[in-house]
Design an enzyme around this catalytic site. Structure first.
Site, mmCIF file in Angstrom:
data_model
loop_
_atom_site.group_PDB
_atom_site.id
_atom_site.type_symbol
_atom_site.label_atom_id
_atom_site.label_comp_id
_atom_site.label_asym_id
_atom_site.label_seq_id
_atom_site.Cartn_x
_atom_site.Cartn_y
_atom_site.Cartn_z
ATOM 1 N N PRO A 104 3.581 2.333 0.046
ATOM 2 C CA PRO A 104 2.961 3.021 1.182
ATOM 3 C C PRO A 104 2.040 2.074 1.965
ATOM 4 O O PRO A 104 1.247 1.351 1.383
ATOM 5 C CB PRO A 104 2.154 4.143 0.528
ATOM 6 C CG PRO A 104 2.717 4.283 -0.848
ATOM 7 C CD PRO A 104 3.208 2.918 -1.226
ATOM 8 N N GLU A 105 2.190 2.067 3.278
ATOM 9 C CA GLU A 105 1.366 1.257 4.165
ATOM 10 C C GLU A 105 0.565 2.196 5.083
ATOM 11 O O GLU A 105 0.545 3.402 4.867
ATOM 12 C CB GLU A 105 2.264 0.308 4.979
ATOM 13 C CG GLU A 105 3.160 -0.565 4.091
ATOM 14 C CD GLU A 105 4.094 -1.477 4.879
ATOM 15 O OE1 GLU A 105 3.793 -1.806 6.033
ATOM 16 O OE2 GLU A 105 5.147 -1.841 4.325
#
Ligand SMILES: [Zn+2]
Length: 272
Positions: free
Chosen positions: A2-3
Site C-alpha cells: 500500500p502506498e
C-alpha cells in the site's frame, strides 16, 4: 504494497466508521506487531474517543482524545478491516479494536507482518523514527522546493522517489506510473533532469496520486478496502506490472529493469 493512495483511501473509509466513537476493548493476539510497549495499548486505548484520522506518508494516524496517537503502517500485506462477522479473524488478525455501540470491529490483519502499530503521546521525541524522518508530502510541497530536493542529486531518479525521507508516500507503483506520465526514464540521474522535466515530474506525481485516490487505490495482491472491496486503479496502470505488454500510448513493448533491488517498468520509447 500500500502506498499513498491506498492509505488515503483507508483513512477516508475509517473516518466514516470510527470518527468520534469510543474504543471499548483492545485484543492483542500477536504482540510482535506492536512497535510500542504492550501495556500502553492496554492502558491508553479503552474508553478513548477517536478525535481525528489522517495520513502522513504511508502511515495512518489516529488521534485519540487526550494526548495519544496510534500509527498504523501496512507494510507489505497489512489490511485494516471493519467486520462484524468472525470470518476475518484468522491467524493473521493481530489486533482487534471494538467500539462502543457497534457490532463491527476494526481488525489489523497482516500475513507477512512487515506492518505494525505504534502509539505516541504529545512528545515529538517519542514518535516512531520512520514517522519523524519523513520528507514532505507530495500534495503540500511547492514546485520550486520539489525541484530543489532533486536537482543536485547524483542518484537515479527512481530510487530517489522511493526514499521516504526525501518525499513521503510514493512506492514502486506510483513512482513507475509518475515517471511514465512525465516521460522520464527511471534510470536517469536526478542531476541530469532539466527544469522542464522536473516540472513535468512534479505535476505527474500529483496527477497520478489524485487519480489513484479517486479510483480507491490499486488492488494487486493484499490491499483491499476496509469493507473488503478492491480498488480500481490497477486497471489504469500504464507501465507497472505490464512488462512485455504493448505501451498504451506507442505500442512499444514495456520493459522491466532492476534498480536498487526493485523492479521498474517503463516504456523505452515514451521515457527518455
Ligand atoms: Zn510508449
Amino acid at each position: 504494497m500500500p502506498e499513498l493512495p491506498e492509505v488515503e483511501t483507508i483513512v477516508t473509509q475509517l473516518r466514516a466508521r470510527i470518527l468520534n466513537r469510543k474504543i471499548s476493548e483492545v485484543v492483542i493476539r500477536t504482540p510482535a506487531i506492536l512497535k510500542s510497549p504492550r501495556s500502553l495499548f492496554e492502558k491508553k486505548l479503552p474508553g478513548k474517543k477517536v478525535d481525528k484520522i489522517s495520513r502522513r506518508g504511508k502511515f495512518i494516524r489516529i488521534d485519540l482524545e487526550g494526548e495519544n496517537t496510534l500509527w498504523f503502517h501496512l507494510g507489505m500485506t497489512g489490511q485494516l478491516l471493519w467486520r462484524e462477522d468472525l470470518q476475518a479473524l484468522d491467524k493473521h488478525a493481530h489486533l482487534i479494536l471494538s467500539f462502543e455501540a457497534s457490532c463491527e470491529r476494526l481488525i489489523f490483519r497482516d500475513i507477512r507482518k512487515f506492518g505494525g502499530v505504534a502509539i505516541s503521546n504529545g512528545n515529538p521525541e517519542l514518535l516512531p523514527t520512520s514517522v519523524r524522518l519523513l520528507g514532505p508530502e507530495p500534495f503540500e510541497i511547492q514546485q520550486d522546493d520539489f525541484a530543489a530536493l532533486l536537482k543536485k542529486r547524483t542518484g537515479i531518479i527512481k530510487s530517489l522517489l522511493l526514499n521516504q525521507r526525501l518525499l513521503a508516500g510514493l512506492g514502486n507503483i506510483y513512482a513507475d506510473e509518475s515517471l511514465f506520465r512525465a516521460g522520464i526514464n527511471p534510470r536517469k540521474r536526478a542531476i541530469r533532469l532539466t527544469q522542464l522535466e522536473l516540472e513535468r515530474l512534479y505535476k505527474a506525481i500529483r496527477e497520478t496520486l489524485r487519480e489513484a485516490i479517486a479510483s480507491g487505490g490499486s488492488s494487486l495482491s493484499d490491499y483491499i478496502h476496509i469493507n473488503g472491496e478492491s480498488g480500481k486503479f490497477q486497471n489504469k496502470h500504464q507501465v507497472y506490472g505490464r512488462f512485455g505488454k504493448p505501451c498504451k500510448k506507442c505500442e512499444a513493448s514495456i520493459r522491466r529493469v532492476r534498480l536498487a533491488g526493485r523492479s521498474s517498468c517503463f516504456c523505452p520509447q515514451c521515457q527518455k
